[in-house]
Write a protein that holds these residues in place. Structure first.
Motif, PDB file in Angstrom:
ATOM      1  N   TYR A  90      -8.596  -5.420   2.799  1.00 41.21           N
ATOM      2  CA  TYR A  90      -8.768  -4.694   3.973  1.00 41.21           C
ATOM      3  C   TYR A  90      -8.512  -3.093   3.728  1.00 41.21           C
ATOM      4  CZ  TYR A  90      -8.777  -3.462   8.900  1.00 41.21           C
ATOM      5  OH  TYR A  90      -9.046  -2.989  10.147  1.00 41.21           O
ATOM      6  N   GLN A 120      -0.915  -1.814  -2.149  1.00 41.37           N
ATOM      7  CA  GLN A 120      -0.735  -3.478  -2.399  1.00 41.37           C
ATOM      8  C   GLN A 120       0.103  -3.575  -3.432  1.00 41.37           C
ATOM      9  OE1 GLN A 120      -4.122  -5.685  -3.767  1.00 41.37           O
ATOM     10  NE2 GLN A 120      -5.386  -3.911  -3.963  1.00 41.37           N
ATOM     11  N   THR A 163     -10.548 -12.684   2.612  1.00 37.02           N
ATOM     12  CA  THR A 163     -10.105 -12.375   4.070  1.00 37.02           C
ATOM     13  C   THR A 163     -10.039 -11.074   4.396  1.00 37.02           C
ATOM     14  OG1 THR A 163      -9.023 -14.554   3.708  1.00 37.02           O
ATOM     15  CG2 THR A 163      -8.193 -13.059   5.709  1.00 37.02           C
ATOM     16  N   GLY A 164      -9.458 -10.263   3.575  1.00 34.16           N
ATOM     17  CA  GLY A 164      -9.349  -8.745   3.987  1.00 34.16           C
ATOM     18  C   GLY A 164     -10.819  -8.085   4.054  1.00 34.16           C
ATOM     19  N   LEU A 185     -12.610  -6.171   7.318  1.00 41.24           N
ATOM     20  CA  LEU A 185     -13.059  -4.839   7.209  1.00 41.24           C
ATOM     21  C   LEU A 185     -14.475  -4.893   7.741  1.00 41.24           C
ATOM     22  CD1 LEU A 185     -12.512  -1.836   6.426  1.00 41.24           C
ATOM     23  CD2 LEU A 185     -13.449  -2.479   4.192  1.00 41.24           C
ATOM     24  N   SER A 227      -4.981 -10.105   0.941  1.00 43.14           N
ATOM     25  CA  SER A 227      -5.567  -9.982   2.167  1.00 43.14           C
ATOM     26  C   SER A 227      -5.450  -8.545   2.847  1.00 43.14           C
ATOM     27  CB  SER A 227      -4.979 -10.763   3.374  1.00 43.14           C
ATOM     28  OG  SER A 227      -5.342 -12.291   3.172  1.00 43.14           O
ATOM     29  N   TYR A 228      -4.234  -7.940   2.587  1.00 38.23           N
ATOM     30  CA  TYR A 228      -4.042  -6.556   2.806  1.00 38.23           C
ATOM     31  C   TYR A 228      -4.882  -5.666   2.010  1.00 38.23           C
ATOM     32  CZ  TYR A 228      -1.528  -2.061   3.079  1.00 38.23           C
ATOM     33  OH  TYR A 228      -1.043  -0.636   2.980  1.00 38.23           O
ATOM     34  N   GLY A 255      -7.292 -14.149  -0.629  1.00 38.51           N
ATOM     35  CA  GLY A 255      -6.774 -13.060   0.399  1.00 38.51           C
ATOM     36  C   GLY A 255      -7.918 -11.803   0.200  1.00 38.51           C
TER      37      GLY A 255
END
Length: 259
Positions: free
Chosen positions: A159, A164, A87-88, A92, A155-156, A84
């Protein structure tokens, strides 16, 4: 940065490290300050993620007693958090800066709401279990849901890191029969993994977007803050911390909308 601005960034890092260890959402302290000293939103986010890693480490070590017996679960959730985070961080660094600047006020607003309603979530979780209830067996379906939750929150966090931890406690609290203190310990370790991996990605592929002075000041402050938060933070009135975080989040939204 002026000397006053440097002191303000270090103090924000200290507060964020302590808050992250106990409540989560320390980014809502550092992010407005980094914006206030003139950093662009993406640079502020990247530098903040690097700076908060030492505080995450200190907070995780401070909660090591609550991690007893959770090694099996952490070994299965850490890969999801790492994926994750990557991914984030990818989103970004590859989405246009204008996209980030457009969505970040919404993310900050979401984080502020999550912090504000956290007591309601905690009370709801407390009604579902007693603090000393034994953990129930984690079957394949629930483990898959936990993996998905760790990936989504990672992921959150990769980014935009704000809240979180609140998301993690909310998700894992619905799926695990654990006390809130033990959930917080899991949150600290997974947040350390997310911020550490995202920070490593930024260093490798986006060094030009890092403000090293700001990152260093936040790191120094967050290291001390993480230790203080894990050692003494449980004695502080959570309502006071929560009110301060919500107020600073509103300041961040105002700054972003008027840039």
């Amino acid at each position: 940065m002026t000397v006053f601005e440097m002191l303000a960034v270090a103090a924000a890092g200290l507060a964020a490290g302590a808050i992250n260890a106990v409540v989560g959402s320390g980014t809502l302290v550092t992010f407005p300050v980094l914006l206030g000293v003139g950093l662009p939103p993406v640079t502020a986010t990247v530098s903040n993620s690097l700076g908060l890693v030492p505080g995450n480490l200190a907070g995780s070590l401070g909660y090591r007693r609550e991690l007893a017996g959770q090694r099996w679960l952490l070994l299965r959730l850490l890969p999801a958090s790492v994926l994750g985070a990557l991914t984030g961080a990818f989103l970004l660094l590859h989405l246009p800066a204008s996209s980030f600047e457009a969505v970040v006020p919404v993310l900050v607003g979401l984080a502020v709401v999550l912090v504000a309603v956290q007591p309601l979530v905690q009370r709801a979780l407390a009604r579902r279990r007693s603090a000393d209830a034994p953990p129930s067996r984690i079957g394949p379906g629930r483990l898959a849901a936990l993996f998905a939750g760790a990936y989504a929150t990672g992921s959150y966090g990769g980014y935009f890191a704000a809240s979180q931890g609140v998301l993690q406690i909310g998700v894992f609290g619905l799926l695990l029969r654990e006390s809130l203190q033990r959930l917080n310990a899991i949150k600290n370790v997974l947040t350390l993994a997310v911020n550490g991996v995202a920070a490593g990605a930024y260093i490798v592929v986006a060094t030009d977007r890092v403000d090293w002075r700001a990152a260093g000041l936040v790191a120094a402050g967050s290291l001390l803050g993480g230790y203080v938060g894990a050692r003494f933070g449980r004695r502080l009135p959570s309502a006071v911390l929560r009110a301060a975080i919500v107020a600073l989040g509103c300041v961040a939204i105002a700054v972003l909308l008027t840039r």
